[in-house]
Every structure is written in structure tokens, then in C-alpha cells.
Design a protein around this motif. Structure first.
Motif, PDB file in Angstrom:
ATOM      1  N   LEU A 179     -13.257  -1.153  -0.665  1.00  0.00           N
ATOM      2  CA  LEU A 179     -12.255  -2.192  -0.918  1.00  0.00           C
ATOM      3  C   LEU A 179     -11.855  -2.861   0.395  1.00  0.00           C
ATOM      4  O   LEU A 179     -11.763  -4.084   0.490  1.00  0.00           O
ATOM      5  CB  LEU A 179     -11.023  -1.591  -1.603  1.00  0.00           C
ATOM      6  N   LEU A 180     -11.637  -2.047   1.421  1.00  0.00           N
ATOM      7  CA  LEU A 180     -11.244  -2.596   2.723  1.00  0.00           C
ATOM      8  C   LEU A 180     -12.361  -3.460   3.308  1.00  0.00           C
ATOM      9  O   LEU A 180     -12.097  -4.506   3.907  1.00  0.00           O
ATOM     10  CB  LEU A 180     -10.892  -1.469   3.693  1.00  0.00           C
ATOM     11  N   ALA A 181     -13.600  -3.031   3.131  1.00  0.00           N
ATOM     12  CA  ALA A 181     -14.734  -3.808   3.663  1.00  0.00           C
ATOM     13  C   ALA A 181     -14.781  -5.192   3.011  1.00  0.00           C
ATOM     14  O   ALA A 181     -15.088  -6.189   3.662  1.00  0.00           O
ATOM     15  CB  ALA A 181     -16.040  -3.063   3.428  1.00  0.00           C
ATOM     16  N   LYS A 208     -14.647  -1.448  11.021  1.00  0.00           N
ATOM     17  CA  LYS A 208     -13.211  -1.739  10.876  1.00  0.00           C
ATOM     18  C   LYS A 208     -12.627  -1.159   9.592  1.00  0.00           C
ATOM     19  O   LYS A 208     -11.481  -0.682   9.601  1.00  0.00           O
ATOM     20  CB  LYS A 208     -12.930  -3.247  10.958  1.00  0.00           C
ATOM     21  N   ALA A 209     -13.375  -1.166   8.500  1.00  0.00           N
ATOM     22  CA  ALA A 209     -12.833  -0.645   7.237  1.00  0.00           C
ATOM     23  C   ALA A 209     -12.541   0.849   7.375  1.00  0.00           C
ATOM     24  O   ALA A 209     -11.496   1.336   6.939  1.00  0.00           O
ATOM     25  CB  ALA A 209     -13.807  -0.899   6.092  1.00  0.00           C
ATOM     26  N   MET A 210     -13.465   1.567   7.998  1.00  0.00           N
ATOM     27  CA  MET A 210     -13.290   3.010   8.165  1.00  0.00           C
ATOM     28  C   MET A 210     -12.121   3.288   9.105  1.00  0.00           C
ATOM     29  O   MET A 210     -11.311   4.183   8.844  1.00  0.00           O
ATOM     30  CB  MET A 210     -14.583   3.617   8.733  1.00  0.00           C
ATOM     31  N   SER A 233      -8.827   2.520   7.391  1.00  0.00           N
ATOM     32  CA  SER A 233      -8.599   3.524   6.358  1.00  0.00           C
ATOM     33  C   SER A 233      -8.074   4.822   6.980  1.00  0.00           C
ATOM     34  O   SER A 233      -7.139   5.438   6.464  1.00  0.00           O
ATOM     35  CB  SER A 233      -9.918   3.742   5.610  1.00  0.00           C
ATOM     36  N   LYS A 293      -3.337   0.347  -3.667  1.00  0.00           N
ATOM     37  CA  LYS A 293      -2.939  -1.052  -3.479  1.00  0.00           C
ATOM     38  C   LYS A 293      -2.175  -1.437  -4.740  1.00  0.00           C
ATOM     39  O   LYS A 293      -2.746  -1.517  -5.823  1.00  0.00           O
ATOM     40  CB  LYS A 293      -4.189  -1.928  -3.309  1.00  0.00           C
ATOM     41  N   THR A 324      -5.379 -10.725   9.521  1.00  0.00           N
ATOM     42  CA  THR A 324      -5.852  -9.937   8.390  1.00  0.00           C
ATOM     43  C   THR A 324      -4.757  -9.896   7.333  1.00  0.00           C
ATOM     44  O   THR A 324      -3.683 -10.452   7.518  1.00  0.00           O
ATOM     45  CB  THR A 324      -6.241  -8.509   8.829  1.00  0.00           C
ATOM     46  N   LYS A 325      -5.045  -9.221   6.214  1.00  0.00           N
ATOM     47  CA  LYS A 325      -4.049  -9.147   5.139  1.00  0.00           C
ATOM     48  C   LYS A 325      -2.895  -8.247   5.612  1.00  0.00           C
ATOM     49  O   LYS A 325      -3.093  -7.102   6.000  1.00  0.00           O
ATOM     50  CB  LYS A 325      -4.684  -8.608   3.874  1.00  0.00           C
ATOM     51  N   ARG A 360      -4.408   6.694   6.615  1.00  0.00           N
ATOM     52  CA  ARG A 360      -4.336   8.094   6.227  1.00  0.00           C
ATOM     53  C   ARG A 360      -3.429   8.874   7.181  1.00  0.00           C
ATOM     54  O   ARG A 360      -2.585   9.660   6.752  1.00  0.00           O
ATOM     55  CB  ARG A 360      -5.761   8.695   6.220  1.00  0.00           C
ATOM     56  N   GLU A 417     -12.791   2.615   1.402  1.00  0.00           N
ATOM     57  CA  GLU A 417     -13.453   1.862   2.477  1.00  0.00           C
ATOM     58  C   GLU A 417     -14.187   0.653   1.907  1.00  0.00           C
ATOM     59  O   GLU A 417     -14.257  -0.396   2.563  1.00  0.00           O
ATOM     60  CB  GLU A 417     -14.404   2.761   3.244  1.00  0.00           C
ATOM     61  N   VAL A 451      -7.198   2.490  -2.617  1.00  0.00           N
ATOM     62  CA  VAL A 451      -7.690   1.922  -1.354  1.00  0.00           C
ATOM     63  C   VAL A 451      -8.867   2.761  -0.888  1.00  0.00           C
ATOM     64  O   VAL A 451      -8.714   3.936  -0.564  1.00  0.00           O
ATOM     65  CB  VAL A 451      -6.584   1.901  -0.273  1.00  0.00           C
ATOM     66  N   GLU A 465     -12.084  -6.742   1.661  1.00  0.00           N
ATOM     67  CA  GLU A 465     -10.856  -7.532   1.791  1.00  0.00           C
ATOM     68  C   GLU A 465     -10.367  -7.778   3.219  1.00  0.00           C
ATOM     69  O   GLU A 465      -9.528  -8.644   3.437  1.00  0.00           O
ATOM     70  CB  GLU A 465      -9.736  -6.850   0.992  1.00  0.00           C
ATOM     71  N   LEU A 466     -10.852  -6.993   4.184  1.00  0.00           N
ATOM     72  CA  LEU A 466     -10.367  -7.203   5.560  1.00  0.00           C
ATOM     73  C   LEU A 466     -11.000  -8.437   6.190  1.00  0.00           C
ATOM     74  O   LEU A 466     -12.173  -8.719   5.955  1.00  0.00           O
ATOM     75  CB  LEU A 466     -10.678  -5.976   6.422  1.00  0.00           C
ATOM     76  N   HIS A 505      -0.555  -6.610   4.217  1.00  0.00           N
ATOM     77  CA  HIS A 505      -0.260  -5.315   3.587  1.00  0.00           C
ATOM     78  C   HIS A 505      -1.149  -4.214   4.160  1.00  0.00           C
ATOM     79  O   HIS A 505      -0.707  -3.061   4.274  1.00  0.00           O
ATOM     80  CB  HIS A 505      -0.353  -5.373   2.058  1.00  0.00           C
ATOM     81  N   TYR A 506      -2.387  -4.549   4.555  1.00  0.00           N
ATOM     82  CA  TYR A 506      -3.246  -3.527   5.155  1.00  0.00           C
ATOM     83  C   TYR A 506      -2.805  -3.217   6.583  1.00  0.00           C
ATOM     84  O   TYR A 506      -2.850  -2.076   7.027  1.00  0.00           O
ATOM     85  CB  TYR A 506      -4.715  -3.958   5.124  1.00  0.00           C
ATOM     86  N   LEU A 527      -4.263   6.653  -1.448  1.00  0.00           N
ATOM     87  CA  LEU A 527      -3.505   5.444  -1.090  1.00  0.00           C
ATOM     88  C   LEU A 527      -3.847   4.371  -2.120  1.00  0.00           C
ATOM     89  O   LEU A 527      -5.016   4.185  -2.466  1.00  0.00           O
ATOM     90  CB  LEU A 527      -3.866   4.971   0.317  1.00  0.00           C
ATOM     91  N   ILE A 560       0.871  -1.172   0.000  1.00  0.00           N
ATOM     92  CA  ILE A 560       0.000   0.000   0.000  1.00  0.00           C
ATOM     93  C   ILE A 560       0.908   1.223   0.000  1.00  0.00           C
ATOM     94  O   ILE A 560       1.740   1.385   0.899  1.00  0.00           O
ATOM     95  CB  ILE A 560      -0.905   0.034   1.252  1.00  0.00           C
ATOM     96  N   ALA A 570       0.199  -1.037   6.378  1.00  0.00           N
ATOM     97  CA  ALA A 570      -0.155   0.310   5.929  1.00  0.00           C
ATOM     98  C   ALA A 570      -0.773   1.119   7.071  1.00  0.00           C
ATOM     99  O   ALA A 570      -0.736   2.350   7.049  1.00  0.00           O
ATOM    100  CB  ALA A 570      -1.138   0.237   4.764  1.00  0.00           C
TER     101      ALA A 570
END
Lengths: 71, 167
Positions: free
Chosen positions: A66-68, B26-28, B31, A46, B62-63, B35, A64, A62, A70-71, B65-66, A44, A10, B69
Motif C-alpha cells: 500500500l505504501l509503495a 522508502k515504503a519499507m 513502514s 489507514k 508526501t501524504k 511500527r 508495504e 497499512v 501511495e507514497l 497522514h503517512y 496499523l 493511521i 504516522a
């Protein structure tokens, strides 16, 4: 021989743009290069790269959403 | 490119990461952490950290790379050897606080938030060294930590909007 999985990192769009601009070893398709140029510097990204090389295979912003997924 | 002077660094412990990975937002949250880490003026790419022994316990959740980051993996080996030798066998709470004091408070912004899961704050407050440094090391648990993330993110958004207006 099985192919190794690509590397995912990232990175800031600004840094990816700089890498492409200043590093002649980077391999990237023209369409993908143009896609990267259109991102804001603050975005940001990927970045999927071929392991052990400077080849950029794919780039996604990246978000939210995408994160929703993939997380 | 927007750079922000955040008022404090962030050290996440493993319980915090486990907790946010189960959080409905969690995504927010992830993220926003990404940032903050990438836009820090004084500590770009290193603003949010996690000690290596904590990273090891969460990296499979979790992944990677995230996770990388959101928080930079750091090591107790970065602190002076004599201090490392004193604390290497201490409990994790003590090690996190000493790392924060020695490695993080010595650099701007000289204040550290330690993020932990709900109900863990007391374990940090019991650490003797914490009493000496309670204005520089601030423990935030659960939703209090998330409030900090939202506040820092608001700083970024404000800075970005004002920089766009002046362009």
C-alpha cells in the motif's frame, strides 16, 4: 455545495477497536466493523473518516504494498 | 499488543525525510518507522519525532497522514522559555540538538538518535553543545540511520514472535 474531503488517519487496530467498542457516537457499517475485528491488534490501519463526525467510511491495513503505491 | 523498550528515541530532520522519500526502499523504511512509533513501550505514539520547522518543509512531499504516522511533530515551544529564547535564532542544527538534550534526553530511554541525510553528520558534530552530550545524542546519517531502523524493527519482530509462542 461541495462535499469536504474525508479525513485519513493511521491508527493501531487495537485503538480503532477500542474506539468502536467504547464510543457510542461512532457510526460504522456492520461489515466494516467485522473487518476491523479481524485485524491483529498490532496492525496499523489507514482509517478514512467523514470530516467533523465519528463516521468511519473505510479501513485498510497499512502494508508495504500500500505504501509503495501511495507514497 | 506488543510493546518494545527501544534503546533510543529518534529525531528526524528534514533532510533525512527528503532522502528516504527518494530511497528505493522508502515504503519499507516508512513502514518500519510507523511500527517503531506505535509499539514503543515508553513513548507510544511519540517515539520518533520531527521539529515543526522541519515538518513544514517536508509535509508537501508526501501524504501527510503517512508522514504523521512515521514521526510526531513537536515544537521548540515545549522547552523552557529561557532556553527557547537563547536558541530561537540559532541555526537549525543547534536547535535540533538543544531540543534533543532538553526535551528528549530527560525522558526514558535518555538517548537520542538524530537521523539526517548522508554527509550531514559533520554539521551536527560542529555544534558546540554536541561535544558535551556525545553519549546521549548520536548522529546517524543515511544508511547508518536505516541500519538503526532495521535493528529496532528486529526487536519488535522478536518480541512479537516470543509473545505469540507464550500464548
Amino acid at each position: 455545495m461541495t462535499e469536504l474531503s474525508p479525513v485519513i488517519e493511521i491508527e493501531l487496530a487495537e485503538d480503532v477497536k477500542g474506539l468502536i467498542k467504547y464510543n457510542d457516537d461512532v457510526k460504522i457499517e456492520e461489515a466494516l466493523k467485522e473487518k476491523i475485528e479481524n485485524f491483529d491488534n498490532d496492525d496499523l490501519l489507514k482509517v478514512t473518516k467523514k470530516i467533523g463526525s465519528f463516521e468511519i467510511l473505510d479501513v485498510k491495513k497499512v502494508t508495504e504494498e500500500l505504501l509503495a503505491e501511495e507514497l | 499488543m506488543v510493546h518494545v523498550r527501544f534503546p533510543a528515541r529518534i529525531l528526524c530532520d528534514d533532510s533525512f525525510i527528503k532522502w528516504i522519500l527518494c530511497h528505493p526502499k522508502k515504503a519499507m523504511i516508512m513502514s518500519r518507522l510507523m511500527r517503531i512509533k506505535s509499539s514503543s513501550k515508553e513513548q507510544k505514539g511519540e517515539h520518533n519525532v520531527i521539529l515543526d520547522f522541519d515538518f513544514k518543509t517536508v509535509k508537501a512531499l508526501t501524504k501527510e497522514h503517512y508522514l504523521k504516522a512515521s514521526v510526531k511533530k513537536v515544537s521548540l515551544y515545549e522547552i523552557p522559555t529561557d532556553i527557547y529564547e537563547l536558541i530561537k535564532n540559532k541555526d537549525k542544527f543547534t536547535r535540533r540538538i538543544i531540543y534533543s538534550i532538553v526535551a528528549l534526553c530527560s525522558e526514558p530511554p535518555h538517548v537520542v538518535y538524530i537521523f539526517t541525510a548522508p554527509s550531514n553528520k559533520e554539521k551536527y558534530i560542529e555544534v558546540p553543545y554536541h561535544k558535551e552530550m556525545d553519549t546521549s545524542i548520536i548522529i546517524k546519517e543515511g544508511e547508518d540511520a536505516i541500519d538503526v531502523v532495521w535493528k529496532f524493527n528486529s526487536q519488535f519482530v522478536y518480541k512479537r514472535e516470543t509473545s505469540l509462542r507464550t500464548c
